[in-house]
Design a protein around this motif. Structure first.
Motif: not given
Length: 364
Positions: A308-310, A103-105, A171-173
């Motif tokens: 986000c993961l840029p 979970v790098p974000w 969208v992500n969370t």
């Protein structure tokens, strides 16, 4: 050789920003120098100026930026001179417990440049969010550079903070899905980005909530299907009315106040998702009936940078923009010069703009 460039700094708490000369060193190992083409004026920059984040003055302000890599230090492989990049303030380390769990974000050890940019007299500057992009050139960790397809720097640079935070919150969370309903409380830049994200994702009921009718009209341009002015209407009752009596599948709180968070909590469906992306003041507290937390199920989440993961999200969103499916241009209220940042702060406080964007000569 170190370079002297023009930049905007906050020298002391509450003082007007200044346009000064700063010194940018050559990039060291793992670093890059970026020629900034555009940088949005974000509320976070104003928080820095007001001493609301740290007291490590003087600050080199600006962080919602895009530009071209000018040079890189030893060991840099992700970008090269000439690459068009968006800067990010969460350069994942790849080694912390979050990164190793996949979970790098949530990375707990994000990178910044090791060297310091300085004033001409040698005074070290603290770059806003580790970037400092109200400057002709800036020094960052190479991992803070995300290579994307060439596009309008003033538009895509906004992905560096506010737009990504809002889009990702929905969208992500919030994991908004096709056919679901969403309510977004607070229709500034972040809230409008959440609305736009829900629209792109296929939500069918998108409810914008604010106290300002003009902001609610703007929210419609980003995809809001319904609006609620919370000065004149009961937010919880109206959201339920618009969702068949149930409440929204996702509620994004983009204000950061206890009373609006409480509205978000009670405006969601059973097992719905509440997402806090608005930044609260340090002393703010919320009191909720524990039986309601238990009885409603679902989830209460905080969104860090839109989770986000840029490297994953920036190229995707730029592609959507280039395809005409995500209108980043609509977030750009005005294009200004480096000397206009203080005036942009005034317009921000008045609610007169979504984003003022500083354009540098390289982008013109």
């Amino acid at each position: 050789m170190p370079q002297t460039v023009k930049a905007v700094i906050a020298r002391s708490k509450g003082a007007d920003v200044e346009l000064v000369d700063i010194v940018v060193p050559d990039p060291g190992p793992g670093e890059a120098v970026v020629a900034v083409q555009a940088c949005g004026v974000c509320h976070t920059d104003l928080h820095y100026r007001e001493g609301g984040i740290t007291d490590d003055f003087p600050f080199l302000l600006g962080h919602e930026a895009a530009g071209v890599v000018e040079s890189v230090g030893d060991g840099v492989t992700n970008v090269a001179p000439g690459d068009f990049v968006i800067l990010n303030w969460r350069a994942v380390c790849g080694e912390c417990r979050a990164c190793k769990k996949g979970v790098p974000w949530y990375c707990f050890a994000t990178h910044n440049a090791t060297q310091k940019m300085t004033l001409e007299d040698g005074t070290e500057l603290t770059p806003a969010l580790g970037i400092g992009a109200f400057a002709e050139k800036t020094l960052v960790a190479a991992g803070q550079c995300t290579k994307v397809e060439q596009a309008d720097p003033a538009a895509v640079g906004l992905l560096g903070c506010g737009v990504m935070a809002g889009f990702g919150a929905a969208v992500n969370t919030g994991a908004i899905q096709r056919g679901e309903s969403i309510a977004v409380i607070g229709c500034g830049g972040v809230g409008d980005a959440a609305i736009a994200g829900a629209h792109v994702a296929g939500a069918t009921t998108i409810i914008a909530v604010d106290v300002d009718d003009a902001k609610l009209e703007t929210a419609k341009k980003f995809g809001a299907t319904h609006t609620i002015n919370s000065r004149t209407e009961d937010v919880v009752a109206k959201v339920k009315e618009l969702t068949g009596g149930f409440g929204a599948d996702v509620v994004v709180e983009a204000v950061g106040r206890p009373e609006t968070y409480e509205q978000a909590f009670f405006a969601r469906d059973l097992a719905g998702r509440v997402v806090l992306v608005g930044v609260p003041s340090p002393g703010a507290t919320v009191e909720l009936p524990l039986i309601e937390i238990f009885g409603r199920g679902g989830s209460l989440k905080s969104s860090w940078y839109g989770d986000c993961l840029p490297s994953r999200d920036f190229p995707m969103l730029v592609d959507l923009y280039r395809q005409g499916r995500f209108d980043l241009d609509a977030f750009v209220s005005e294009r200004i010069g480096l000397g206009d940042v203080e005036a942009a702060f005034d317009k921000m406080r008045e609610g007169a703009v979504l984003r003022s964007v500083v354009e540098l000569e390289a982008a013109k």
